[in-house]
Design a protein around this motif. Structure first.
Motif, PDB file in Angstrom:
ATOM      1  N   ARG A 125      16.131  74.279 -10.486  1.00 10.82           N
ATOM      2  CA  ARG A 125      15.826  74.331 -11.912  1.00 10.82           C
ATOM      3  C   ARG A 125      15.132  73.035 -12.314  1.00 10.82           C
ATOM      4  O   ARG A 125      14.974  72.118 -11.514  1.00 10.82           O
ATOM      5  N   TYR A 126      14.789  72.969 -13.543  1.00  3.41           N
ATOM      6  CA  TYR A 126      14.035  71.836 -14.079  1.00  3.41           C
ATOM      7  C   TYR A 126      14.737  70.495 -13.828  1.00  3.41           C
ATOM      8  O   TYR A 126      14.110  69.513 -13.479  1.00  3.41           O
ATOM      9  N   HIS A 127      16.025  70.443 -14.012  1.00  2.00           N
ATOM     10  CA  HIS A 127      16.766  69.185 -13.883  1.00  2.00           C
ATOM     11  C   HIS A 127      17.285  68.941 -12.472  1.00  2.00           C
ATOM     12  O   HIS A 127      18.110  68.054 -12.262  1.00  2.00           O
ATOM     13  N   ASP A 135      19.159  70.870 -10.507  1.00  2.00           N
ATOM     14  CA  ASP A 135      20.294  71.664 -10.032  1.00  2.00           C
ATOM     15  C   ASP A 135      19.795  73.011  -9.530  1.00  2.00           C
ATOM     16  O   ASP A 135      18.668  73.409  -9.791  1.00  2.00           O
ATOM     17  N   PHE A 145      20.178  77.286  -8.834  1.00  2.00           N
ATOM     18  CA  PHE A 145      20.809  78.541  -9.250  1.00  2.00           C
ATOM     19  C   PHE A 145      21.871  78.886  -8.213  1.00  2.00           C
ATOM     20  O   PHE A 145      21.681  78.652  -7.019  1.00  2.00           O
ATOM     21  N   ASP A 169      23.454  84.421  -8.481  1.00  2.00           N
ATOM     22  CA  ASP A 169      22.434  84.620  -9.513  1.00  2.00           C
ATOM     23  C   ASP A 169      21.088  85.031  -8.932  1.00  2.00           C
ATOM     24  O   ASP A 169      20.253  85.601  -9.632  1.00  2.00           O
TER      25      ASP A 169
END
Length: 153
Positions: free
Chosen positions: A114-116, A118, A120, A124
């Motif tokens: 993800r953007y930061h 971390d 998925f 998911d």
């Protein structure tokens, strides 16, 4: 002919292989370019009639040869990746074990960031992984057809 479809020589061969695979999978009856043009004309006429009747429909009003070829190639791949009933009945679209899907996730963690930074959770993205694995199988089937045509099989 491939100029009409805006493809270079390599892309043209891949498109022809995809059409042949679609025929083998029962998605189309005829893989020749003449049949492609007939399907395009039928789709354009269907869209014209829908527009004339004031009906809403998804997609362009008119498909150029290049647009329609890409539409079909995308549809064929999607029918395989998210197996349509025809594909399921043939048994040619593989199922993957939980172990295979988990291994793909572990080996390709960068795809699930993800953007930061971390990730998925596996749960998911399990369906995404399954589709990605099927895409790989589809691409291999195309490559097999290309190899057979190069070797004169």
């Amino acid at each position: 002919m491939n100029q009409k479809y805006c493809l270079d020589k390599k892309e043209w061969k891949e498109a022809q292989a995809a059409l042949l695979l679609a025929k083998q999978l029962g998605l189309i009856e005829d893989a020749c370019i003449g049949a492609l043009e007939k399907r395009r004309a039928a789709k354009n006429e269907k869209n014209r009639q829908a527009e004339k009747a004031g009906e809403f429909f998804y997609g362009p009003r008119f498909y150029s040869p290049a647009m329609y070829l890409q539409y079909e190639l995308t549809r064929f791949k999607l029918d395989f990746v998210q197996p349509s009933e025809k594909i399921k009945k043939q048994g040619r679209c593989p199922d993957f074990s939980e172990k295979e899907k988990r291994a793909f996730y572990e080996n390709n963690r960068d795809l699930f960031g993800r953007y930061h930074g971390d990730l998925f959770d596996y749960e998911d993205v399990r369906q995404v992984i399954e589709k990605r694995l099927r895409e790989d199988v589809y691409d291999k089937l195309i490559q097999d057809i290309l190899c057979q045509s190069e070797n004169g099989v």
